[in-house]
Design an enzyme around this catalytic site. Structure first.
Site, PDB file in Angstrom:
ATOM      1  N   CYS A   1       0.825  -1.200   0.000  1.00 22.05           N
ATOM      2  CA  CYS A   1       0.000   0.000   0.000  1.00 22.05           C
ATOM      3  C   CYS A   1       0.865   1.257   0.000  1.00 22.05           C
ATOM      4  O   CYS A   1       0.455   2.297  -0.519  1.00 22.05           O
ATOM      5  CB  CYS A   1      -0.946  -0.005   1.196  1.00 22.05           C
ATOM      6  SG  CYS A   1      -0.127  -0.294   2.780  1.00 22.05           S
TER       7      CYS A   1
ATOM      8  N   HIS B   1      -1.685   0.743   7.607  1.00 18.56           N
ATOM      9  CA  HIS B   1      -2.103   0.792   6.208  1.00 18.56           C
ATOM     10  C   HIS B   1      -1.921   2.219   5.699  1.00 18.56           C
ATOM     11  O   HIS B   1      -2.156   3.195   6.423  1.00 18.56           O
ATOM     12  CB  HIS B   1      -3.564   0.371   6.081  1.00 18.56           C
ATOM     13  CG  HIS B   1      -4.091   0.425   4.685  1.00 18.56           C
ATOM     14  ND1 HIS B   1      -3.594  -0.358   3.669  1.00 18.56           N
ATOM     15  CD2 HIS B   1      -5.072   1.199   4.121  1.00 18.56           C
ATOM     16  CE1 HIS B   1      -4.242  -0.091   2.546  1.00 18.56           C
ATOM     17  NE2 HIS B   1      -5.136   0.849   2.797  1.00 18.56           N
TER      18      HIS B   1
END
Length: 995
Positions: free
Chosen positions: A127, A546
């Site tokens: 990510c 994340h």
């Protein structure tokens, strides 16, 4: 326990409660070493405290003292357990995000909607890659630099990454998919980091990315000395310089340094300007955060700001006590537009005075805040209260009606003398309360209810209402009117004084704050505006989390939230909620500003001639445009296969041909399912990241996947070798009038013309990738592997113009043969006009092929032979029709000559004509000139005189040849069989048809 849970959850109360509620039952059910003792001891203390008030409490204290020697070790073990739980919870949450990210099994859900921006697939803890790439891709000036990069040395790793980045950007521009796969680029980057599997840090990746891009552009410019780097596009775009000045013993020492991403501390600051002030004037930080009061005298001033200014926010710090990093969740505000004039070295004289003034105002502001805080938090003990409220409470106490008895006896007296409350539902046992005043606790507190209910219950006291005129608050036992008057006047006067002081402090604080806010807002310090372009957000803790990005789309004038494969329209309010920090575990980690005075940074590509904005595929270079078109063709084929599979199995649950057939299944099952195991991304990835699965499941899938891929690779290599050898042997056969091996396969044509190996290999892979040849399990495996190999071929690895030219030549060769064979068949059937048209076009196209090589076309003399025969037959027929004298026959004969024969003669003479052709042309002219010696009617004489100049002078008139009709569908397309049949018909002088 709550303290330990709070430490493990980094101060997140809701997560700490979730950890405690999730951990306690497991610990009670299956206690482990250390943790079990801690939980069991907690239970014993609770149980003991319910039995006796004194002895049991003393016993509990003794037990606690006995276990104090293991408390630190148990706490460390618990911290480790809770930390592991936090990491697992974060990993589970991330997996859920990936599962819900929109990667549907149906390829129809992967279709890009109009020209909406595409996402970037998460190929396993990547990510961070998606967040950075999206922020750079949506910067038009950077996108142009990457797409128009001129490749240099291909053996360099950073150049190889640049090639992959070009392909990735090209797909993001023109792909028909909703998201693209970055696997090839990520694989090159993994070797540059410490590990290949751990989630990478955004700042670390961005540093490495800029370094590689800088080196790649440097190699493209063939520069080696440091001066050349000033012309490097990456240096010009992302790098600036600052002047570092330091005062040593009264003298100033300065030096100029270069920077890319500028690091900023978050702790101790409330907004981005405060962070910059602290970073530019280090003496201010030292004087505030240390016992020393003297400043260090070191200052930094930006001497040159880059067009793209990136701030790296340091939100992680190392906890020495816990021995691990922790994330800083402090709130930090930043504006959409900020002015950098106050930090520029050219404004140093103007700013020195203002900074001194700001420093004084801040000191005053700090003193005022401290003074105000002393009024709001008053007291010498651990608990502090507002001073005004304390004075108010003391005044209430002094003015309360005094009592002369003790509070206990007063309460009893009120309960005995108070009348019953008619509105209350009294319990029968409460009637005996006054008579049982001296009874034991067991008599007065026992509730006579059902045996299943808990007892004792203080029922009578819960149903009695307090006496209405009883004092609600404590009061002095005695106070005279003089004392009350004195206390009341003092307290009221003091309270008014305190409130006036607080209001005065607030007014001063507001005035100083306004002065500070307007200190840098005048026009002279608003000449260097920078607008926020992208915000990189991190959600989670220091050990796991994340990343996603908020990027401003300048063409659509809106904010986009780029979260892996999902790209959605967002707003400034949502960005603030997720980026400022202090509310959740999400906060900004990197800020990217662009110079608002440089419009070319965000200007889209325009056409040089028309000035119109280029969109989509039009903005790509030709080589990347073909690459994207090829990928779109593959995607279209995937959609067709999916639809066909649904039609074949309408009663079964549909499975994805390119993903849902798992790689662990044997090839026989794949063949029975009729599925396609091909990955949907541009570069196939054989397996998922190990962090996305449990270890046992990961090993099983890796083994099954590797064995399946190895077997498919073996099948492809075997088939490739067999087919290559077969076609090569076929190319060594001699060409005869009845057969031409080149008609059997394109590779035979390539072999005989010495085509490059890369062209031959790709052509053969294309053949194996044809799904129409996948009729059994072996062919299915070969097809999948061939498609995978084809997708690994990049535009830089294959000159597609050369590849397409070879195939165009072969298509033209087959077209020549079609025209030739059709012309011969028409000649055998006596249709000489059509035959001549086909033969003329065959001759002209064949001449173009022979100019590139002797084996690229057909024997030219063979076509010329039958062209002459057709001309001879047509000339003879036209002459006979003219000699008949019939008006219609004369018109037909002259029409044949004018529309067919003479244009063909013109072409023959214009080109390099052979002696045989010249002899035929002279014979034809002699035949028509012989009519001049014959007696004929005046009309015929007139028409002959008009016709002969065109026949004799080929420069007269315009050459127009009717294009031959398209080959009818009923005509056989097996050119080899047609050639054999035609040649047999010619030699046997009988017509042979192909069945």
């Amino acid at each position: 326990m709550l303290t330990a849970a709070l430490k493990a959850s980094q101060g997140d109360l809701s997560q700490a409660i979730a950890l405690l509620t999730a951990q306690v039952p497991e610990e009670e059910a299956e206690p482990v070493a250390g943790d079990g003792r801690a939980w069991s001891s907690q239970r014993r203390i609770v149980e003991i405290s319910l039995d006796g008030p004194k002895d049991d409490l003393q016993t509990a204290i003794e037990l606690s003292l006995q276990e104090s020697q293991n408390a630190q070790e148990e706490e460390r073990e618990l911290n480790r357990a809770l930390e592991a739980s936090v990491e697992e919870s974060a990993a589970n949450a991330k997996r859920k995000r990936c599962e819900a990210s929109g990667e549907s099994a149906n390829p129809a859900d992967w279709i890009r909607q109009d020209d909406w921006p595409v996402g970037v697939r998460n190929v396993g803890n990547t990510c961070w890659f998606s967040a950075v790439i999206q922020s750079l891709f949506h910067l038009p000036v950077f996108r142009r630099l990457v797409l128009n990069y001129i490749l240099s040395e291909r053996d360099k790793r950073n150049v190889a990454f640049m090639q992959e980045l070009r392909c990735l950007f090209a797909l993001m521009v023109g792909s028909k998919r909703r998201f693209v796969d970055p696997s090839a680029a990520v694989e090159l980057l993994k070797d540059a980091f410490r590990t290949s599997e751990a989630q990478q840090d955004v700042s670390e990746f961005t540093h490495k990315l800029l370094d590689w891009l800088e080196d790649a552009f440097q190699l493209a410019a063939h520069g080696s000395n440091p001066e050349d780097k000033q012309e490097n596009p990456m240096v010009q775009l992302f790098y600036g310089t600052f002047v570092a000045e330091r005062t040593i013993e009264g003298s100033t020492v300065s030096n100029i340094e270069q920077f890319g991403q500028y690091p900023l501390q978050v702790n101790g600051f409330n907004n981005l300007d405060e962070c910059l002030e602290g970073a530019m004037v280090e003496g201010e930080i030292e004087s505030l955060h240390s016992d020393q009061t003297f400043p260090c005298g070191r200052q930094r001033w930006f001497s040159k700001l880059p067009p793209v200014l990136t701030f790296e926010l340091s939100r992680f710090e190392f906890n020495q006590s816990l021995g691990r990093p922790e994330k800083i969740h402090k709130k930090l505000e930043f504006p959409q537009v900020m002015y950098m004039d106050r930090y520029l070295h050219k404004n140093i004289e103007q700013m020195q005075g203002r900074r001194e003034e700001v420093k004084k105002l801040k000191n005053q502001l700090m003193a005022l805040h401290q003074k105000l805080e002393s009024y709001k938090s008053y007291g010498s003990g651990p608990t502090k209260y507002p001073l005004a409220d304390m004075l108010e409470y003391v005044l209430e106490f002094a003015t309360t009606t005094p009592t002369s008895t003790s509070p206990v006896k007063d309460v009893r007296h009120q309960l005995q003398t108070s009348p019953a409350d008619p509105s209350s539902h009294r319990d029968p046992s409460s009637d005996n309360l006054s008579g049982q005043e001296d009874a034991g606790p067991s008599e007065s507190l026992t509730y006579q209810g059902p045996a299943s209910q808990r007892s004792p219950v203080h029922k009578p006291f819960t149903q009695c209402r307090p006496v209405m005129d009883a004092p609600q608050h404590p009061s002095p036992h005695s106070i005279s009117e003089e004392e009350l008057l004195c206390v009341k006047s003092c307290l009221q006067r003091w309270r008014i004084e305190v409130e006036n002081s607080i209001n005065e402090l607030k007014s001063s604080i507001e005035g100083i704050s306004q002065s500070l806010g307007g200190m840098y807002s005048d026009g002279s310090l608003c000449q260097a505006p920078y607008r926020l372009h992208a915000v990189l957000v991190h959600e989670g803790q220091a050990s796991a989390g994340h990343y996603w990005a908020y990027v401003y789309d300048h063409s659509r004038q809106c904010w986009l939230k780029c979260n892996d494969v999902s790209v959605t329209e967002s707003s400034w309010e949502e960005l603030v909620r997720d980026s400022y920090g202090g509310m959740t575990n999400a906060s900004a980690y990197c800020l990217m500003y662009i110079d608002d005075s440089l419009p070319h940074l965000v200007a889209e590509d325009t056409d040089v001639e028309t000035g119109q904005v280029l969109q989509g595929m039009d903005a790509l270079p030709p080589i990347l445009r073909r690459y994207v078109q090829e990928d779109n063709r593959w995607f279209k084929q995937e959609l067709q296969e999916w639809e066909e599979q649904l039609c074949r199995r309408p009663q079964e649950e549909p499975t994805l041909p390119s993903q849902c057939v798992t790689q662990e299944r044997p090839l026989e099952q794949v063949a029975q399912a009729g599925g396609d195991e091909e990955e949907p991304q541009a570069e196939p990835q054989p397996q998922a990241s190990p962090q996305e699965e449990a270890p046992a499941e990961t090993n099983r899938r890796q083994q099954g996947s590797s064995s399946s891929l190895s077997f498919r690779c073996y099948l492809l290599c075997q088939a490739f070798h067999e087919e290559y050898s077969r076609l090569y042997q076929l190319s060594q056969e001699e060409t005869t009038p009845q057969s031409d091996p080149r008609l059997q396969h394109v590779l035979v044509y390539f072999f005989q013309n010495r085509a490059p190996n890369r062209v031959v290999e790709r052509t053969l892979l294309e053949q194996f990738a044809d799904r129409n040849l996948s009729y059994d399990e072996r062919s299915i495996g070969i097809m999948k592997e061939a498609r995978a190999k084809l997708r690994l071929i990049k535009p830089e690895d294959m000159d597609m113009e050369e590849y397409m030219k070879w195939h165009e030549d072969y298509n033209l060769f087959r077209k020549v043969f079609v025209y030739l064979l059709t012309g011969l068949e028409q000649y055998q059937n006596g249709k000489y006009v059509d035959a001549l048209n086909y033969l003329v076009y065959a001759f002209q196209n064949n001449r173009e092929l022979l100019m590139e090589g002797d084996r690229k076309g057909v024997e030219q003399q063979f076509i010329a032979l039958y062209r002459r025969k057709c001309l001879t037959e047509l000339n003879e027929n036209a002459a006979k029709l003219f000699a008949s004298g019939d008006e219609s026959n004369v018109a037909a004969g002259l029409s044949i000559m004018n529309n067919t024969v003479i244009p063909c003669m013109h072409l023959m003479i214009r080109d390099s004509v052979s002696q045989e052709d010249l002899d035929v042309i002279e014979a034809m002219r002699s035949r028509w000139c012989s009519y001049l010696e014959q007696d004929m009617e005046g009309v015929l004489q007139e028409k002959l005189s008009e016709f002969l100049p065109r026949l004799l002078d080929c420069s007269v008139g315009r050459i127009e040849i009717t294009e031959p009709p398209k080959v009818r569908p009923g005509v056989p397309h097996d050119l080899g069989s047609r050639l054999a049949a035609v040649m047999e018909s010619i030699h046997d002088t009988s017509i042979v048809t192909v069945k």
